[in-house]
Design a protein around this motif. Sequence first.
Motif, PDB file in Angstrom:
ATOM      1  N   ASP A 129       1.078  -1.103  -0.308  1.00  0.00           N
ATOM      2  CA  ASP A 129       0.193  -0.159   0.364  1.00  0.00           C
ATOM      3  C   ASP A 129       0.945   1.359  -0.201  1.00  0.00           C
ATOM      4  OD1 ASP A 129       0.644   0.459   2.333  1.00  0.00           O
ATOM      5  OD2 ASP A 129      -0.739  -0.616   3.302  1.00  0.00           O
ATOM      6  N   LYS A 360     -14.156  -0.182  10.978  1.00  0.00           N
ATOM      7  CA  LYS A 360     -13.600  -1.106  10.391  1.00  0.00           C
ATOM      8  C   LYS A 360     -12.002  -0.856  10.970  1.00  0.00           C
ATOM      9  CE  LYS A 360     -12.386   1.441   6.741  1.00  0.00           C
ATOM     10  NZ  LYS A 360     -11.422   2.099   6.081  1.00  0.00           N
ATOM     11  N   ARG A 361     -11.613   0.721  11.080  1.00  0.00           N
ATOM     12  CA  ARG A 361     -10.766   0.715  11.181  1.00  0.00           C
ATOM     13  C   ARG A 361      -9.305   0.013  12.241  1.00  0.00           C
ATOM     14  NH1 ARG A 361      -9.999   7.282  11.500  1.00  0.00           N
ATOM     15  NH2 ARG A 361     -11.586   6.491  10.063  1.00  0.00           N
ATOM     16  N   THR A 364      -7.671  -3.303  10.344  1.00  0.00           N
ATOM     17  CA  THR A 364      -6.802  -3.526   8.951  1.00  0.00           C
ATOM     18  C   THR A 364      -5.438  -3.622   9.912  1.00  0.00           C
ATOM     19  OG1 THR A 364      -6.153  -0.684   9.401  1.00  0.00           O
ATOM     20  CG2 THR A 364      -8.070  -1.074   8.071  1.00  0.00           C
ATOM     21  N   ASP A 366      -2.543  -2.160   8.794  1.00  0.00           N
ATOM     22  CA  ASP A 366      -1.370  -1.262   9.466  1.00  0.00           C
ATOM     23  C   ASP A 366      -1.941  -1.688  11.140  1.00  0.00           C
ATOM     24  OD1 ASP A 366      -3.804  -0.010   9.127  1.00  0.00           O
ATOM     25  OD2 ASP A 366      -2.797   1.758   8.427  1.00  0.00           O
ATOM     26  N   LYS A 367      -3.111  -1.258  11.495  1.00  0.00           N
ATOM     27  CA  LYS A 367      -3.667  -1.432  12.801  1.00  0.00           C
ATOM     28  C   LYS A 367      -3.576  -2.619  13.310  1.00  0.00           C
ATOM     29  CE  LYS A 367      -4.391   3.378  12.688  1.00  0.00           C
ATOM     30  NZ  LYS A 367      -3.995   3.422  11.593  1.00  0.00           N
ATOM     31  N   LYS A 376     -11.509  -9.650   6.111  1.00  0.00           N
ATOM     32  CA  LYS A 376     -11.714  -9.152   7.424  1.00  0.00           C
ATOM     33  C   LYS A 376     -13.203  -8.991   7.079  1.00  0.00           C
ATOM     34  CE  LYS A 376      -8.259  -7.031   6.793  1.00  0.00           C
ATOM     35  NZ  LYS A 376      -7.335  -7.694   6.875  1.00  0.00           N
ATOM     36  N   PRO A 407     -14.758   0.853   3.442  1.00  0.00           N
ATOM     37  CA  PRO A 407     -13.757   0.381   3.203  1.00  0.00           C
ATOM     38  C   PRO A 407     -12.772   0.444   1.910  1.00  0.00           C
ATOM     39  CG  PRO A 407     -14.601  -1.699   3.487  1.00  0.00           C
ATOM     40  CD  PRO A 407     -15.330  -1.124   3.374  1.00  0.00           C
ATOM     41  N   VAL A 409      -9.246   0.128   1.584  1.00  0.00           N
ATOM     42  CA  VAL A 409      -8.212  -1.030   2.057  1.00  0.00           C
ATOM     43  C   VAL A 409      -8.432  -2.544   1.774  1.00  0.00           C
ATOM     44  CG1 VAL A 409      -7.041   0.665   3.469  1.00  0.00           C
ATOM     45  CG2 VAL A 409      -8.302  -1.386   4.555  1.00  0.00           C
ATOM     46  N   ILE A 412     -10.805  -6.660   2.432  1.00  0.00           N
ATOM     47  CA  ILE A 412     -12.271  -6.140   4.222  1.00  0.00           C
ATOM     48  C   ILE A 412     -13.723  -6.499   3.116  1.00  0.00           C
ATOM     49  CG2 ILE A 412     -13.680  -3.986   5.348  1.00  0.00           C
ATOM     50  CD1 ILE A 412     -10.953  -2.988   6.002  1.00  0.00           C
ATOM     51  N   THR A 482     -13.339  -5.115  -0.762  1.00  0.00           N
ATOM     52  CA  THR A 482     -11.640  -4.979  -1.570  1.00  0.00           C
ATOM     53  C   THR A 482     -10.929  -6.635  -0.626  1.00  0.00           C
ATOM     54  OG1 THR A 482     -11.378  -3.967   0.167  1.00  0.00           O
ATOM     55  CG2 THR A 482     -11.316  -2.538  -0.831  1.00  0.00           C
TER      56      THR A 482
END
Length: 492
Positions: A129, A360-361, A364, A366-367, A376, A407, A409, A412, A482
């Motif tokens: 990404d 959803k954040r 993701t 990265d988290k 997800k 979303p 990313v 998802i 996605t």
Amino acid sequence: MTCLFSLKTQRTLKGARLGMTVHKVPASVLYQIEQELDKGEKDTMLFLCQDLVPDFPVMDVRMLLVALNERELLTHGILAELLYRMKRFDLLKKILGTSRAAVETSLARNPWILSPYRVLMTEINEDLDKEDLESFIFLLLDNSSMSYMKKAKEKSFLGVINDLEKLELVSPDQLDFLENCLLNIHRRDLVKKIQKHRLEAPVHTVGSAPVYINVLQVSLPGLSLAEPPGMVNKGKLLNGSGAIQKERVPVSVPETGTAVTQVSDHYRMQSQPLGICLIIDCIGNDTGVLVEAFAALRFEVQSCLFLNVNSLSQRLREVAGLKQHKDYDCFVCVVVSRGNHQDIFCTDCALPGFALEKVKRFFTGDKCTGLLGKPKLFFIQNYVEPGHRQEQSSFVEADGDLGPAIPQVADILWSQSMVDASALERSPSSSSYYLSTLAELLTDPRKRMLPLLDTLLELNNRVYKRNRDHPTEQYSLLLKHTLRKKLFLSRS
């Protein structure tokens, strides 16, 4: 060992693989393909073909295709392989009249024309990404000038790889530098791809030409370059005007080393349990049926009733931080609450609520690194309070930008239902038709064998049919994803 071909090597390889007269591809076909590609896809095609015309400074896709055609290096088969690597399966059917399955069959039984190294780089490019790429470029400071770093910010990963090749930091048999960079940005999944490439792309020769044994053949040691028994003429690449046959042949890569599955076109769903299913029910009517359904699908179900906004945020943070995610293959979150089209109110009665975007954040890649590259799934039932109702047309769409709750990313899936909160006033203990139908479809033995997206399309269809019979209780649906592969929640 090198993947760079000389012109003599190209022609030797062409003769070894095709063994017949080459007919040039019509200009109309090349024009159609060029017109369908966006800038990123054109850059990818140029990168993939770089070794086929190393002595020719190709600056754009049209020049590339013409050069390949003039040198009799271009066939429908090579075009099919290119479009397949670029994941333009729609163009395989639309322009070349073949299918993804037919190309996979041919690649399983013939040496690749495209360099496995360049195929690997394009796969890594797809998986990085924007933040990963920025971190990757930052790590080049020790080997580059500041002026280059400024230019690199405008480049794609493949453009940076081209520059690293010129600096002799990266090449087909020199990938340690790239591995170290990917390790430093915590992309171990991509490092594993490189390690797998080293094992699965050995070279043997046909005459004086290097011919790559492809990943499918290494994964299936019994599969040789010759026609396998019982498969003669099925799915074979024909030169010139002969298109690829469309018969599906059961040749694919075993994902686990035992079960034979389709070639990397679906998510791995084999962990025990499959993953955590978090159910947040602030209404209290649907928890039982949801717990039963996702437990039957082999999820570790965690349910929470009647949370307020602060408790919801805390619970999401706790679940996102669980170490088990790295051992599981999937994650599911179901939220049932009052709210509006952007927020849920939980058990709180006043605004502001909790933004759906935030739900959803937490999860993701990265988290929550344990879920990186894994599906997800979010299922939302929102009972819209009076005064917060939007027009139905604003959130019943199939494509396009659907607002901040959607979303952006990878990996998802977001399925959301909205119905007026008056439905709860009329029948306080009734279940959501959307959720009860979802549970029914997910646990139906026949439906469980289908890709999840097919099941959700049927869910949408059933809900809209119900809307016709219940004009005073209209469910509005939103389905966006996605996902990069097919998703099956059941193996049997």
